[in-house]
Every structure is written in C-alpha cells, then in structure tokens.
Design an enzyme around this catalytic site. Structure first.
Site, short mmCIF file in Angstrom:
data_model
loop_
_atom_site.label_atom_id
_atom_site.label_comp_id
_atom_site.label_asym_id
_atom_site.label_seq_id
_atom_site.Cartn_x
_atom_site.Cartn_y
_atom_site.Cartn_z
N ASP A 104 -5.48 -1.84 8.25
CA ASP A 104 -5.85 -2.05 6.85
C ASP A 104 -4.78 -2.76 6.04
O ASP A 104 -4.72 -2.60 4.83
CB ASP A 104 -6.21 -0.71 6.21
CG ASP A 104 -5.11 0.34 6.39
OD1 ASP A 104 -4.09 0.03 7.02
OD2 ASP A 104 -5.28 1.46 5.88
N LYS A 155 8.20 9.80 -1.83
CA LYS A 155 7.95 9.79 -3.27
C LYS A 155 9.17 10.18 -4.14
O LYS A 155 9.13 11.18 -4.86
CB LYS A 155 6.76 10.69 -3.59
CG LYS A 155 5.50 10.27 -2.83
CD LYS A 155 4.28 11.00 -3.29
CE LYS A 155 3.03 10.41 -2.68
NZ LYS A 155 2.43 11.04 -1.58
N ASP A 215 -1.97 -3.02 1.18
CA ASP A 215 -2.57 -1.98 2.00
C ASP A 215 -3.95 -1.73 1.40
O ASP A 215 -4.08 -1.23 0.29
CB ASP A 215 -1.68 -0.73 1.87
CG ASP A 215 -2.33 0.52 2.41
OD1 ASP A 215 -3.47 0.47 2.88
OD2 ASP A 215 -1.67 1.58 2.37
#
Ligand code: GTP
Length: 342
Positions: A104, A155, A215
C-alpha cells in the site's frame, strides 16, 4: 533476486472499499495499487512473491493476466500471519538477500540505489525512510549520522522525537533475518523483528528516499494519492475508457464506463468504474465505489460510498460511509496487525 509484496491485510481503514476487494487492487488513477510497485521493481528482481490472504482469488486472477515480466508466486497464508509471519511463510522461495514491500505504498523509491546502499553498509537489514512533519502520529527512527538505526520510538512528542524519519514500508534484508521470525504465528516485522535485529546485529540501516511517498492506508490518503499523482502528471482531472462526463470535475479521477450527467459538480473525488451520477448532484472530497448509482440533486461531502450502493435523489450526506449490504463474514471488526503511523 526475490521481492515479497505484503498484500494480505484486510485494509480495514479503507472500508467499505475493502469489503469487496483486496486493498492492493484498489484502483489508483485507474490502475491497481499493486501495479505501481510492480513497475518500481528493477530488472534484478526476477521473482515476486505475493504474500496474500484476504481476497487472494482476486489477486491471483489479476496476476494471471499481468506478470510485469517477472515470475509471480501467489503465496497464500492459511490465516493472516502479520507482516513478519508472511515473510517467514515465503522463506521457501527466497534464495539470497531479498526485498519486502508493503503493497500500500506509492512512492518514488529507487530500489537499485537502496540495494547499493545496503551492500556498502554491509547491513543485515535496510529500511526505507521518509521524513514527516507530524512525528507524534508515527513511529520514528533514532538514527546515527552514518544511517545506523538504533531504535524505533512510537509516536513521540515533537520535542522528544529523535528524528522526523518514519518507516516507509520497503525493506532489503539478508536471509539471516528470516531466522528471527517464528513459524506459523502472527508476527509483526516492525514491532518484534526489527528491534531484535537492531539489538542483536547492530547492522540495521535506514535509507532516506526522496521525491514522493504516500501510505495509502486511509480514505484521506487514498484521495491524497490521487491529488499527488494528478499533480505529477500536470493535470487536474483524468477519466478512464468509455466514460462520459457532462458535468464539471476538478482534482478528480473518473474510472472506466462512468457516466456523469449534466450539472454535476465533482471536486476532490475518485469515482470507480461503472458508476453513474445523475443530474445536478454535487460531490466534494468523496470516494464513489464501483457500480454505484447516485440520483439527481444529491449533495455529498466527505463521503465514501461502497460498491453497488444506490443513493436516492435529493439525499444530503456529510462525513459518512455508505454501506447497506452485509459485511464479509471473515472481515475483522477492528484493525488487526501492526500499524506504524495509524
Ligand atoms: P488496516 O487494516 O487498515 O490496518 O490495513 P492492513 O490490513 O493492510 O494493515 P497495514 O496497513 O498495517 O499493512 C501493511 C501492509 O502489510 C499492507 O500491504 C498489508 O496488505 C500487509 N499485511 C498486513 N497484515 C498482513 C498479513 O497478515 N499477511 C500478509 N500477507 N500481509 C499483511
């Protein structure tokens, strides 16, 4: 040389489009997503192993018609094994250093250059990296000046981020990496295997790609990739074969056999094959699946319409997903597997 394309995910974040098709076959500018990766592979890649599971019949069918000059192996997992498990399951087809690509990603990676870089570094694993602005949404790498990756930080707050570089979903690996992956269970390459290789070998490198990278994991990025490729082509609109457009379409892509009636306005839309949009309707920032019928005077904004849905005349919808059919039995209720940068 072999390349494994990971194409077995459910693509839950792209539902309802993935209720009916493999994510890797979702059209981008009217070409299946996976075809972009196949064209990116250099000639030294002679064999492509498609690691498949969900909707594998569709992928098999597609590669029966199109081989891109490579030997194609459709490697069907008995159950989803995750990004690492799928690589392990392809082990029998691997004869040396090999490539792994998420199906992807749409990007301008120069694979031959990445292979040269890997060889120069004598790496056990080299991953492609892409710079992002919003580091707190992704897993970023802690990387030395010489490209040596020390760790992944999930993150991070912007002030704590060791870099702005994220895993871009393409890996070049020495066969020894396969020894790190357990057989027959769900294994995440990113969360389990990569940290292990970093700590055991210290030969884990990052290769920063330039140009573009997306993505295509979510509806927003599905629309964004069209915008990007339209810009790359220096155009604002494309349409497929046998399509009739009597409306006005900006920053949009229409598939094959689509009919757009007069008075229709489309902006930032992707309309897939065989769909019909009737007079005076307006769609902004929408994805319209295949075989969809949209009646007259409909107003859609931020809407995804699944394949073969009908939208009655004068409907007004905002920020919604349209799916009135049954959900495939085996389809997960929520996202499984791993995601870096969800
Ligand atoms: P989401 O459900 O929306 O997270 O999408 P996904 O299932 O595709 O997961 P993700 O985006 O994390 O997957 C990255 C790549 O790995 C995609 O190309 C997937 O097709 C592939 N992938 C994910 N899980 C598996 C798996 O269990 N087996 C195989 N063969 N490929 C997988």
């Amino acid at each position: 040389m072999e390349a494994i394309i990971l194409a077995g995910g459910y693509g839950t974040r792209l539902r309802p489009l993935t209720y009916t098709r493999a994510k890797s076959l979702l059209p981008i500018m009217n070409q299946p997503m996976v075809s972009y990766l196949m064209r990116m592979l250099p000639s030294e890649v002679s064999k492509v192993i498609l690691a498949v599971n969900y909707r594998k019949d569709q992928i098999e069918e597609y590669f029966k018609q199109q081989t891109f000059g490579k030997e194609i192996i459709v490697n069907d997992e008995p159950k989803p094994l995750g990004t690492g498990g799928a690589v392990k399951f392809a082990e029998k087809h691997i004869s040396g250093p090999f490539f792994v690509l998420n199906a992807d990603i749409i990007c301008s990676l120069d694979i031959s250059k990445m292979i040269k870089y890997h060889k120069k570094k004598k790496a056990a694993a080299t991953i492609s990296l892409w710079p992002v602005e919003r580091v707190s949404e992704f897993g970023v790498v802690d990387i030395k000046q010489n490209g040596n990756v020390i760790s992944f930080v999930e993150k991070p707050k912007p002030e704590d981020a060791p870099s702005n570089l994220i895993n871009a979903g393409a890996y070049y690996l020495q066969p020894e990496v396969l020894d790190y992956i357990a057989t027959g269970r769900l294994v995440s390459m990113e969360k389990e295997i990569f940290p292990q290789i970093i700590s055991d070998t210290g030969r884990f490198y990052g290769y920063q790609l330039s140009g573009y990278w997306i993505d295509v994991g979510r509806i927003q990025s599905y629309i964004d990739v069209h915008k990007l490729l339209l810009t790359e082509k220096n155009t604002d609109f494309i349409m497929g074969k046998h399509t009739m457009n009597r409306g006005i379409a900006t920053t949009s892509c229409l598939g094959n056999h689509v009919t757009i009636h007069s008075g229709v306005h489309l902006s930032e839309c992707v309309v897939l094959d065989h769909s019909i949009i009737d007079k005076n309707s307006s769609c902004t920032h929408c994805v319209i699946g295949e075989n969809v019928q949209i009646g007259e005077d409909v107003l859609l904004r931020n809407v995804v319409v699944g394949d073969a849905e009908d939208i009655a005349a004068e409907t007004k919808l905002e920020n919604s997903i349209v799916w009135n059919q049954s959900i495939p039995e085996d389809y997960p209720k929520k996202q499984i597997g791993n995601v870096i940068g969800e």
